[in-house]
Scaffold this motif. Sequence first.
Motif, PDB file in Angstrom:
ATOM      1  N   GLN A  61     -80.221 -45.011  70.339  1.00 36.74           N
ATOM      2  CA  GLN A  61     -80.165 -43.602  69.957  1.00 36.74           C
ATOM      3  C   GLN A  61     -79.863 -43.407  68.471  1.00 36.74           C
ATOM      4  OE1 GLN A  61     -77.438 -41.492  72.517  1.00 36.74           O
ATOM      5  NE2 GLN A  61     -78.272 -42.428  74.383  1.00 36.74           N
ATOM      6  N   GLU A 118     -80.320 -40.083  60.126  1.00 35.27           N
ATOM      7  CA  GLU A 118     -79.527 -38.885  59.902  1.00 35.27           C
ATOM      8  C   GLU A 118     -78.172 -38.976  60.595  1.00 35.27           C
ATOM      9  OE1 GLU A 118     -79.785 -34.011  60.513  1.00 35.27           O
ATOM     10  OE2 GLU A 118     -81.477 -35.296  61.055  1.00 35.27           O
ATOM     11  N   ARG A 119     -78.172 -39.401  61.858  1.00 35.43           N
ATOM     12  CA  ARG A 119     -76.911 -39.495  62.606  1.00 35.43           C
ATOM     13  C   ARG A 119     -75.989 -40.524  61.967  1.00 35.43           C
ATOM     14  NH1 ARG A 119     -77.768 -39.812  68.993  1.00 35.43           N
ATOM     15  NH2 ARG A 119     -75.560 -39.264  68.915  1.00 35.43           N
TER      16      ARG A 119
END
Length: 503
Positions: free
Chosen positions: A489, A493-494
Motif C-alpha cells: 500500500q 505521497e504517503r
Amino acid sequence: MAPEPAVRLRGITKRYGAVVACDGVDLTLERGEIHGLLGENGAGKSTLMRILLGLETQDSGAIDRDGRAVTIAGPREAAALGISMVHQHFSLVDPLTVWENVALGRSGPVRRAAERAGVRAAAQRYGLAIDPDARVGTLSAGERQRVELLKCLRRDPTVLIMDEPTSVLTRSESAELFTVLRRVVAAEHRAVVLISHKLAEITTATDRVTVMRAGRVVLRRATTATTEAELAREMVGREVTLGAAVGVLPHATAPASPAASAQTALRLRGLTARPGLDDLCLTVHAGEIVGLYGAEGNGQKSLGDVLSGLTVPDAGTVEVAGASVDLRRPGALSAAGLGIVPEDRHHAGVVLDLSVAENLVMTRLGDVSGRVFIDRRRLRRRARALADEYGITAASLDSPLRDLSGGNQQRVVLARELSGRPRVLVAAQPSRGLDVGAVEDLYARLRRCASDGIAVLLISTELEEILALTTRIATIFRGRIVGELPTAQADGERLALLTGGVA
C-alpha cells in the motif's frame, strides 16, 4: 588545439604478490566533466585512485597532469597538483567540532571566526546544511558525510574524486548535491571522478563512464550511450537480477517476501535514548521483513547502537522471543538470539587489524575453544566453512580484515551473525557501499532468513531497498514511529508525509 586532459593515467599496473589489482589501466579525466568509475568490490577502482592520490605507487605506467608527466610520491604532492578525494569511510576526529575538522591539515594561523564563517558559506554554496559548532561525535552518518565533503571542497581542488558521496544521504539530499556539483563543474571547470554503486546515479549524474572488472577496463563509453542494465552486466560479467536494488529494474519484479507468522520475535517498547530515540515502539514477527524507513538522522543510528549493545537506553525494553533482555549486561542481546549487521561495519561490526578468521568467530569463541585456550585448528576449520558458504574471497584467512573489499567485509559480518542461528536479524544500511553483485547476494540471503523463520528488521534510507524486500514499512521521525503500512500500500505521497512526521 584541444586542451590537454586534467589527468591521464596510462598503463597503470599494480600487483600485491600474486594478485594483480590494476592491469594496464588507462583513464582520462577531462575538465568540465563528471566521470563515473564503476566496478565490483575488489575490481581495482580504489587501488587506481590511491595511486592517483599518492597513497600507493604503481609498479608500471605513467600519470600526466595537464599533459606533463608527474610523479605523485605522496598525498602532499597530490594536493599540490590540485587532486583531492572524499573517502567513503570517514576520517574525522569525533571530539572536535565541524569547523575544527574542516580546518585540520591547513597551514598557517587558524582564526576561529573566519573558519566558522567559511564553513557556513561553503555549506550554503554546496547545499550541505551543517552546524559549524556541532561536535562530530554527535552527528549522524549523513551529517558526517557532509563534513567530509566540506572538508574536501574547502581545499578548492581541480581534480575531485568522490567515493560513494551519497551513500548516507537521502534521495533529495543526493539530488541537490549533484545539481550543485554539476553547476560547479561547468562554471569552475573541475574534473570529477564519481565512484558509486548506484547505477541510476551514475547514468543521471555523469558524462562518461569507465567500468573495471578484475583489475582491467572492460567498458569505456559516453554515459548517454549505455544503460543501467548494461553497466551491471559489465561490472559482474553476467546478467544481474536485482529488483529495485540500485535502480536497475522496477521493484515490481522483485520476488515477494515470505508471509510472517503470528509469533512475535522482536518487540521494542518505549525505547528512549537522548539524543535519538523518543518512546519508540515496534514489533517484528518471525519470518517477516519489516523496513524502518526515514530520512537520515531521525534516530536510526541510536536504535542501531541500542540493538548492538553499545548504548543502554534511558528507558524502555527490548524483548526477543517474548523474553525481556537485560540491556546492561554485555552480550545479552546476542545471547538472547539477536544478530546485527551494523550501519558502520568498521566502527561496530569488525576489527580491521584482526584476521578474517578471527572476525568470523569472534562472537562465538566457545565453539572454537578448548578447556582454556582457543584451538587454532578448530578456528580455521570453522572460518573456512563460513568463508566457503558465504563466498568470502580473501588471499588468506590469516590476512587482516582491512585487506578485504567492502563486499567481502560485509559478507564476513553477515556470515558471523547468521552462523549463530539468531531468532532476529537487524540489518542497518546493509547494502551501503556494496556493488551490484554483492547486493544481489545480500538480498537473496535476507529473503532466505525470513523463509527460515528469522525476523528481519531492515533499517534503510534506500526507498528502493525497502520496497524490494519488506512486507511492512514503519516510518521513523525524530526518534519515534509515526506510522506503519503494508509495503503493497506504500506510495511516494504517503511515505513522504510519514517521513516528514505527518501521522
